[in-house]
Design an enzyme around this catalytic site. Structure first.
Site, PDB file in Angstrom:
ATOM      1  N   GLY A  14       0.796  -1.350  -0.204  1.00  0.00           N
ATOM      2  CA  GLY A  14       0.155   0.003   0.107  1.00  0.00           C
ATOM      3  C   GLY A  14       0.961   1.329   0.060  1.00  0.00           C
ATOM      4  N   ARG A  77      -0.274  -6.502  -4.933  1.00  0.00           N
ATOM      5  CA  ARG A  77      -0.516  -7.907  -5.341  1.00  0.00           C
ATOM      6  C   ARG A  77       0.948  -8.252  -6.086  1.00  0.00           C
ATOM      7  NH1 ARG A  77      -6.070  -6.919  -8.536  1.00  0.00           N
ATOM      8  NH2 ARG A  77      -4.427  -5.234  -9.146  1.00  0.00           N
ATOM      9  N   ASP A 118       5.494  -5.314   5.725  1.00  0.00           N
ATOM     10  CA  ASP A 118       5.743  -6.723   6.139  1.00  0.00           C
ATOM     11  C   ASP A 118       5.853  -7.721   4.905  1.00  0.00           C
ATOM     12  OD1 ASP A 118       6.369  -8.696   8.269  1.00  0.00           O
ATOM     13  OD2 ASP A 118       4.550  -9.619   7.504  1.00  0.00           O
ATOM     14  N   THR A 140       5.013   1.574   6.389  1.00  0.00           N
ATOM     15  CA  THR A 140       3.656   0.927   6.680  1.00  0.00           C
ATOM     16  C   THR A 140       3.122   1.990   7.387  1.00  0.00           C
ATOM     17  OG1 THR A 140       2.624  -0.084   8.511  1.00  0.00           O
ATOM     18  CG2 THR A 140       4.824  -0.721   8.488  1.00  0.00           C
ATOM     19  N   ASP A 142       0.781   1.553   9.397  1.00  0.00           N
ATOM     20  CA  ASP A 142       0.131   1.034  10.570  1.00  0.00           C
ATOM     21  C   ASP A 142       1.304   0.902  11.726  1.00  0.00           C
ATOM     22  OD1 ASP A 142      -2.218   0.411   9.429  1.00  0.00           O
ATOM     23  OD2 ASP A 142      -1.424  -1.278   8.596  1.00  0.00           O
ATOM     24  N   ASP A 144       3.457  -1.179  12.158  1.00  0.00           N
ATOM     25  CA  ASP A 144       3.320  -2.586  12.932  1.00  0.00           C
ATOM     26  C   ASP A 144       4.493  -3.543  12.652  1.00  0.00           C
ATOM     27  OD1 ASP A 144       2.938  -3.363  10.088  1.00  0.00           O
ATOM     28  OD2 ASP A 144       0.893  -4.051  10.670  1.00  0.00           O
ATOM     29  N   ARG A 186      -5.531  -2.929  10.884  1.00  0.00           N
ATOM     30  CA  ARG A 186      -6.221  -4.412  11.074  1.00  0.00           C
ATOM     31  C   ARG A 186      -5.647  -5.127  12.017  1.00  0.00           C
ATOM     32  NH1 ARG A 186      -8.097  -6.583   5.274  1.00  0.00           N
ATOM     33  NH2 ARG A 186      -8.766  -4.535   5.251  1.00  0.00           N
TER      34      ARG A 186
END
Lengths: 363, 363, 363, 363
Positions: A14, A77, A118, A140, A142, A144, A186
């Site tokens: 992303g 993808r 990741d 990221t 996030d 994370d 998420r």
């Protein structure tokens, strides 16, 4: 080890604010500091499989430090080790990694810089194991990823979410309402936690701390009794009720429907409206969190990451990722970064500080 | 006409940026220019019915020109002429307007300034017909009020939506996606139209121009063929398909479920994803559009409205609303403002300019 | 009149937010609506004299609606009718207008769109008188052009100045200081007036209303006595003391020293510090006011102007400028726009509203 | 050690974004976590000497997390150990520390939280040595405090400066100019360094790296030759020429004239304009850098600092300051923080990264 003459760079996964700043720093550092050429691979690993590359000189990266997105394009993808191929209307997965390696050789690329989260860093690690000189850059929104204090893009996402909370505050206050903001996250609740603290939220729900709706209700009711007739609730998309299931997981299982919005936000809203009898409204920020000009914090981090990634390449730190170990950027093995998620610690200082200022996590 | 010694002010309907700037200007102008006292009525007409008022001096309004929300509180409900009363678990509606008039008399209030949208100004008009000296100030983020060039709050809402489009642009570009932004605008598409033009959207769907999804698809496909592999679609919540029904209307009929989000946004997303085969994502801005610090445009407009409203009171323009007739603020009869909506003109200059720069309305 | 097949566009004078949005709209409207080609002239009239032009297609203007600056470049100098030429170390001025006309002919350009302020539109008018089909677009951050409600760029400059005032407010309040903000506005005080009202300033000094420093002092002292221990003063660079001379004028006469900053701001600061005995600080915004992404208001206005300018060309409104007559854009003769400045009216509604909310103009 | 029942908090020195967030966290943590009362001391140490204190409950700090400034007021002066007293028109300095201690006793204050920079923390340390239980919170927009990764307020100041650079970029590009931005940083160049890297500046001049104007000129000329016809120069107010003197120091010696602006900025501008023959413009940000809503980063850091400061009090870490040792907040002795400045390291990673992306420091 043969001398590095040409580096390739790609952005995977992303998009997030700061990608262009990293690319720019990779290009400028390569050319200016090391006299090394740079090639950009378009659309992440898709371009590596299909050999879509462009030369990157200083002009190509001029004036992009503050721009969101990525001039190279990216995609979620196209894992080269499990590449989706449609044949006779059927989807099969093939290993196209050799093709990638061949493409790198064809272009005389001596090292590959992979900017990603990741998933992308996992692929980078696999290429490293196959002998490709790879250096990773942790990205990221996030936050994370393990092994680094911060990923770039995170501060920008938090800033966007915080601005939304600031705006919701004024309208919540005026109307005596509950305002729910669903943010990204998420598996890790960092965006919800940071923006919730920064925005002065009253409730923060994160995947790491399963909540009881009754406790959230009680918290809001107690506020009302003290005369604070509104509440702001920040919900990570992966938050889950104690004993319950993550709403977002159900969604994923139910045939990957990313359009269906506000699963958890709406769910929490309905329940809170019922138990508090207060008007409740939901905002789902969605991809707005990924976009826009990076914050100065992210631009600096991105620039340092990009520059250090080239330093790492030149120093032979292959199979490594550049990581922020405040105040330094250091190379750490990719294996440290991937596999284990950097999660919010329910007992950590940050959650404790949030609780100290009166924020409920519904636990 | 007896001299005005004391003015009351209230804010009604949904909150929007600039309310505080109006209140501040009403208070300062009353005290400084006319030596008139001001009383604030809390929570809109609810406070008028229930006699909840506070004195407002200069200190009470110091430092609020840039703050979102309203220090007086507001509510969407509580029409004094049709006041909801619960009795034995049953909801009945009563006319409480006499009680309001009594409350005004009790506090020796000589004139009432009502800051609100169509609904609140309607009530203001009814009070005027009952002999109460009322002056209105046009407020709605939707800009759907007639008789004024702009309502305050609209520019701020457009700015918030435009910032969201700017952010979606970078992520749409990086991923070759369709990004859908659902914005406010149940009956009038001004926010969608203005933010869409300002943000460089590719498609704008508004209630006034029923769309054909096939035409939207064709527009996006044509962009792809020209190498523009992403598209931004701005959808007003009240947009409707040609021949179809407004999704939001159905929603309203289906028992007023304001929590259920993204009706139209998701609907458009599903259909576009199907016909274009492109990844599609939805953001629903929600009440973020109502919040935050007003833009400088709205602060100036609000200050002028508030100041002019007091001028109008002192000049005896009762039953009037202050209106922007650029560059002047002028009193216009409330009857001109209420009743007819200010809608986007499908043949107007603005829509034509939007089409000239390549925006599709799906018509 | 022969049919228009090719339009040229240039940006002249100081840059301001929205230029790119105008250029984009000119190009898109020409190509999409009228099937007309567009040529961009680089660096204002310099490029017209020296024949530096580039073709502009849709791709060239993609994604620039939100970008500050101008992709065509601009310059404050190089009037073709009085073109500075250096010869033997001596500066002489020559009329190069025929050369310009020749260049337009050479490129088969049928009409010229000039985006600029008073100076550039004057030149445009002179070209029109020589038979060149010209249409103007009104640009100036100062908003000092007659015949239009607003020039584009003004709202963005006001927004930047207002944000600065917002920031100064917090620090002024915390320290009990006088904060002075010097903003642009050599002959017209619109930026100071608008940003001062929007930012809740206490004093606004503009060229149109000569001030007495003693009255400013008294105003600030009176605030202190009411317990408001800080004051914000916004000063237009062209503000002048009653009976005195404009500081900026002296500056201009003293050999054009644009580097010398804060003439008027510092002057006011020294005098206020002396008479109030309060700590005083100065900020000089400078060119920050010209830069950055245009506000949504300016983007919409710019897009409409650009689109309407092409409409005006196709309808043969030569020698005209597109002007905002809210809510319409209309062609008005260039002669109406140039020559007379649009000044702040000391008796106008806007100044009166500012005074009503307690702002002093030192008069 | 007797149990803590009541804490006092004060803010000292220049104001900066995040002060209110610290105060709020101190109050909420004290009351909610420890059931301890909080007293606010007004206007820094001035209020401690003169016994101006107010009780602080949760309501007093509601809704202030995002507000700039400090609700307690602050001042740069009034060192209790060297308190300026005017007597017969003569200024003498007295030790008023005992009076402060008496005031603390009178209000039954068991511990004092001092939020401030080097100066205020020094005073805090002196009180600690006199037996007062003190805990410090590191505040300075300059980030020049040792012993902590970041002070709060710094990220906000960098963000403000970066936004200014972003805006200057567009106007510099359009006009082929040199744009100079003078930012805060008398002794440490962090704001200039960070904002310069984040904004993509071409030259950064900081106190720690004396510059040669000739090298700056050469850098700009080399850019011109590569076709980059503009340059952005960020100058810390304390920057100095090699072999020369700090312009700001001269200023300080010349009778403390804080109104005289742009000393160094103008100086650099004149010299660059002379040697490059390019138009040059200067902006002096001034106190705008201290104001406004704190960034989310600063709000989080401030909240954590405030909460941890109370934890430190309750755990008896007197004579300590809370410090960010990413990712933890830890108490460190005040003696580690004061005395030595945290300066930019000319050989450090950050400067090296900046040089790698082509930024010149004029060295």
């Amino acid at each position: 080890m043969k001398p590095v003459k040409r580096i390739a760079v790609l952005t995977g996964g992303g998009d997030c604010p700061g990608l262009n700043a990293v690319i720019r720093a990779v290009v400028k550092t390569s050319i200016r500091r090391y006299n090394v050429e740079v090639v950009g691979i378009l659309n992440g690993f898709h371009g590596l499989v299909n050999d879509v590359m462009i030369p990157l000189n200083e002009e190509a990266v001029a004036g992009i430090v503050h721009r969101g997105g990525t001039i190279l394009g990216t995609t979620n993808r196209d894992n080269p080790f499990r590449y989706a191929v449609e044949q006779n209307g059927q989807l099969t997965f093939e290993d196209r990694s050799e093709q990638c390696i061949e493409n790198l050789r064809k272009h005389a690329i001596d090292a590959l810089v992979v900017i990603g989260g990741d998933g992308s860093l996992n692929i980078a690690h696999q290429f490293h194991e196959k002998g490709i000189p790879v250096v990773g850059v942790p990205k990221t929104i996030d936050n994370d990823l393990s092994a680094t204090d911060y990923t770039f893009g995170f501060d920008s996402a938090v800033t966007t979410a915080t601005e939304a909370i600031d705006k919701l505050h004024t309208t919540a206050e005026s109307h005596h309402r509950i305002m729910i903001l669903e943010v990204m996250g998420r598996y890790a609740g960092w965006i919800a936690l940071y923006s919730g603290v920064a925005g002065g939220a009253d409730v923060i729900l994160v995947p790491e701390i399963p909540y009881e709706i009754e406790k959230v209700c009680n918290h809001i009711r107690a506020r009302n009794e003290r005369g604070r007739k509104f509440s702001i609730v920040v919900v990570a998309e992966g938050a889950k009720e104690k004993g319950g299931q993550m709403v977002v997981q159900q969604r994923v299982e139910q045939s990957h429907d990313p359009i269906r919005l506000g699963g958890i936000g709406q769910d929490v809203a309905r329940k809170l409206e019922m138990c508090t009898q207060m008007e409740t409204r939901v905002t789902v920020l969605g991809h707005v969190q990924r976009g826009g000009s990076p914050t100065s914090f992210d631009r600096i981090l991105s620039t340092r990451y990009g520059s250090s990634a080239v330093d790492a390449v030149m120093a032979g730190y292959y199979g490594h990722m550049v990581a922020l170990r405040t105040p330094r950027i250091e190379p750490v093995p990719l294996t440290e970064a991937i596999g284990t998620l950097n999660n919010v610690d329910p007992e950590g200082q940050m959650v404790q500080a949030a609780k100290s200022v009166g924020i409920s996590f519904g636990d």
